[in-house]
Write an enzyme that holds these catalytic residues in place. Structure first.
Site, mmCIF file in Angstrom:
data_model
loop_
_atom_site.group_PDB
_atom_site.id
_atom_site.type_symbol
_atom_site.label_atom_id
_atom_site.label_comp_id
_atom_site.label_asym_id
_atom_site.label_seq_id
_atom_site.Cartn_x
_atom_site.Cartn_y
_atom_site.Cartn_z
ATOM 1 N N GLY A 1 49.567 67.722 62.471
ATOM 2 C CA GLY A 1 48.963 66.405 62.431
ATOM 3 C C GLY A 1 49.929 65.274 62.724
ATOM 4 N N THR A 2 51.160 65.383 62.243
ATOM 5 C CA THR A 2 52.129 64.316 62.458
ATOM 6 C C THR A 2 52.436 64.136 63.945
ATOM 7 O OG1 THR A 2 53.146 64.529 60.278
ATOM 8 C CG2 THR A 2 54.506 63.586 62.029
ATOM 9 N N ASN B 1 43.536 60.812 52.719
ATOM 10 C CA ASN B 1 44.137 61.995 52.121
ATOM 11 C C ASN B 1 44.364 61.861 50.621
ATOM 12 O OD1 ASN B 1 46.043 60.078 53.460
ATOM 13 N ND2 ASN B 1 47.558 61.211 52.247
ATOM 14 N N GLN C 1 42.291 65.576 57.313
ATOM 15 C CA GLN C 1 41.640 65.961 56.063
ATOM 16 C C GLN C 1 40.163 66.308 56.246
ATOM 17 O OE1 GLN C 1 43.047 66.405 53.079
ATOM 18 N NE2 GLN C 1 45.081 65.773 53.735
ATOM 19 N N SER D 1 45.079 69.503 61.925
ATOM 20 C CA SER D 1 46.197 70.360 61.542
ATOM 21 C C SER D 1 45.696 71.642 60.901
ATOM 22 C CB SER D 1 47.115 69.609 60.565
ATOM 23 O OG SER D 1 48.248 70.382 60.239
ATOM 24 N N GLY D 2 46.227 72.790 61.348
ATOM 25 C CA GLY D 2 45.720 74.093 60.932
ATOM 26 C C GLY D 2 45.851 74.396 59.459
ATOM 27 N N HIS D 3 46.913 73.955 58.809
ATOM 28 C CA HIS D 3 47.137 74.384 57.430
ATOM 29 C C HIS D 3 46.268 73.653 56.418
ATOM 30 C CE1 HIS D 3 49.816 71.133 55.639
ATOM 31 N NE2 HIS D 3 49.787 70.775 56.907
ATOM 32 N N CYS E 1 57.728 60.045 44.834
ATOM 33 C CA CYS E 1 59.142 59.797 44.579
ATOM 34 C C CYS E 1 59.851 59.696 45.927
ATOM 35 C CB CYS E 1 59.722 60.929 43.746
ATOM 36 S SG CYS E 1 61.388 60.605 43.173
#
Length: 427
Positions: A102-103, A182, A210, A230-232, A356
């Site tokens: 995706g990025t 997301n 998403q 994105s596949g994952h 963080c």
């Protein structure tokens, strides 16, 4: 009083079907379990996807760019996967280009359209709640002469199509608004935004990482010119994704080198991962009606349970226009990181609305954009369910989280419980 305070949370009515799905609350759940509720971050590769991939690691390992039979097997597999991805979003195979995820797809769509526009100092419209893959790309372009409008959202995280219309100028080269957020799960009015873009002859990109595999997506009905996936995110492998580019859209080449992907994205194709992407998106889209309905019922039960048993809590995102598996809730007087650690100690994996970064705790830009003050944004949890989530998993969270929140609040100098407040526990 147990439950969401007025203005602090959104009640979702129960349904008869939901009650039928609800496991017995009086079951004793003493043992530590392994419960995964962070599917927005990543999902496990499903067995049938892995099975489809395996031969292309060892038996059918040919380079798709070669001409002999072993290579032709790989080329055929890549093209079959391209057809499956195209079918899943209503596109044609020639409009699908494989990427590393995706990025990369977001970067290619935004930078490629900006560079190809021919308008030096061109203008881009996006939203204030985009994934950082979009926001940081836009910020990079701002440093290189482009201007960007970051549209506000309402209290639910919705972009107003009228604001998109008002932001358009004669130098606008791209509109990029995500399909679904997301963090809070809000689904944007993509069709209406796409219509604005089409009326002005401006390419419209949506980050649908998403959404694809979880809700129906149709690039033609929704006026989409470029789409990232994105596949994952739908039980495929990591490191592979795709960019849909509508035929005729002006976009620059992102990676230079060989002639792969019609000379638009150089590099030897990751055949096993592409095969896995194709299988995963085929399976996920075929199951959307059934899985979406079941996951939505569990999501609603989780939201109702959290809001009704934990005082000073509120739902983040739209109560109805949200992804099936997303439940993002803020709890006052506690830190999200502390809740995550205690949930992890009992086997529950979730995520928080605060991240963080560089050693300092920063609140979520999404939660700040919908109007939450810093202290409430810091106390948010995101649970993202999947078709593998069970009713027992939901009940386990509802059994333990109220006690976790109460324990942390007792240590907070800011928490001053009302003497009349009833402590709620799921038994």
């Amino acid at each position: 009083m147990c439950g969401a305070e007025a203005g602090m949370g959104i009640a979702i009515p129960a349904s008869g079907q939901d009650m039928m799905d609800k496991p017995a609350r009086w079951e004793v759940m003493q043992e530590k379990r392994t419960i995964y509720m962070d599917n927005a971050a990543t999902t496990p590769v499903h067995p049938e996807v892995l099975e489809a991939m395996l031969p292309y690691f060892t038996e059918r390992y040919g380079n798709p760019s070669s001409v002999y039979s072993l290579a032709r097997e790989s080329r055929k597999a890549v093209e079959e996967a391209r057809e499956k991805v195209a079918k899943a979003i209503g596109a044609t195979p020639g409009e699908i280009f494989f990427t590393s995820g995706g990025t990369e797809s977001d970067n290619w769509a935004i930078k490629g359209c900006a560079w190809a526009s021919g308008k030096k100092g061109g203008h881009i419209i996006t939203s204030s709640i985009e994934h950082h893959a979009v926001l940081h790309t836009c910020q990079y372009l701002e440093k290189n002469g482009f201007s960007v409008t970051y549209l506000p959202v309402d209290e639910y995280g919705l972009v107003n199509p009228a604001d998109v219309e008002a932001a358009v100028t004669d130098r606008t080269v791209l509109i990029s608004v995500m399909y679904a957020n997301n963090e809070i799960g809000t689904m944007e009015p993509v069709r209406e935004i796409g219509a604005v873009a089409r009326d002005h002859g401006i390419p419209f990109h949506t980050d649908a990482v998403q959404a694809v595999g979880h809700v129906p997506v149709d690039v033609n009905q929704e006026n989409i010119d470029l789409l990232s996936l994105s596949g994952h995110k739908f039980n495929g492998p990591k490191g592979v994704g795709a960019l849909y580019i509508r035929k005729g859209t002006r976009i620059g080449t992102y990676e230079h080198g060989g002639g792969q992907e019609k000379r638009r994205r150089a590099g030897t194709e990751n055949v096993p991962a592409i095969v896995g992407l194709g299988k995963a998106v085929e399976s996920a889209t075929a199951e959307i009606p059934e899985v979406s309905a079941r996951v939505s019922r569990m999501r609603d039960r989780l939201i109702r349970g959290l809001l009704s048993t934990i005082p000073h809590s509120r739902l983040n995102g739209h109560p109805e226009k949200r992804l099936p598996g997303n439940a993002n809730v803020s709890f006052e007087f506690v830190e999200g990181e502390s809740m995550l650690l205690l949930l992890d100690s009992i086997g529950v994996s979730a995520s928080t609305g605060s991240a963080c970064t560089s050693g300092s705790l920063e609140p979520s830009h999404v939660l700040l954009a919908i109007g939450l003050p810093h202290e409430k944004a810091h106390g948010s949890l995101r649970f993202t369910l999947s078709g593998d989530t069970t009713g027992g998993d939901v009940d386990y969270v509802l059994l333990h989280l109220p006690g976790i929140v109460d324990r942390l609040r007792q240590m907070s100098p800011l928490y001053k419980p009302d003497e009349k407040e009833v402590k709620c526990n799921v038994q």
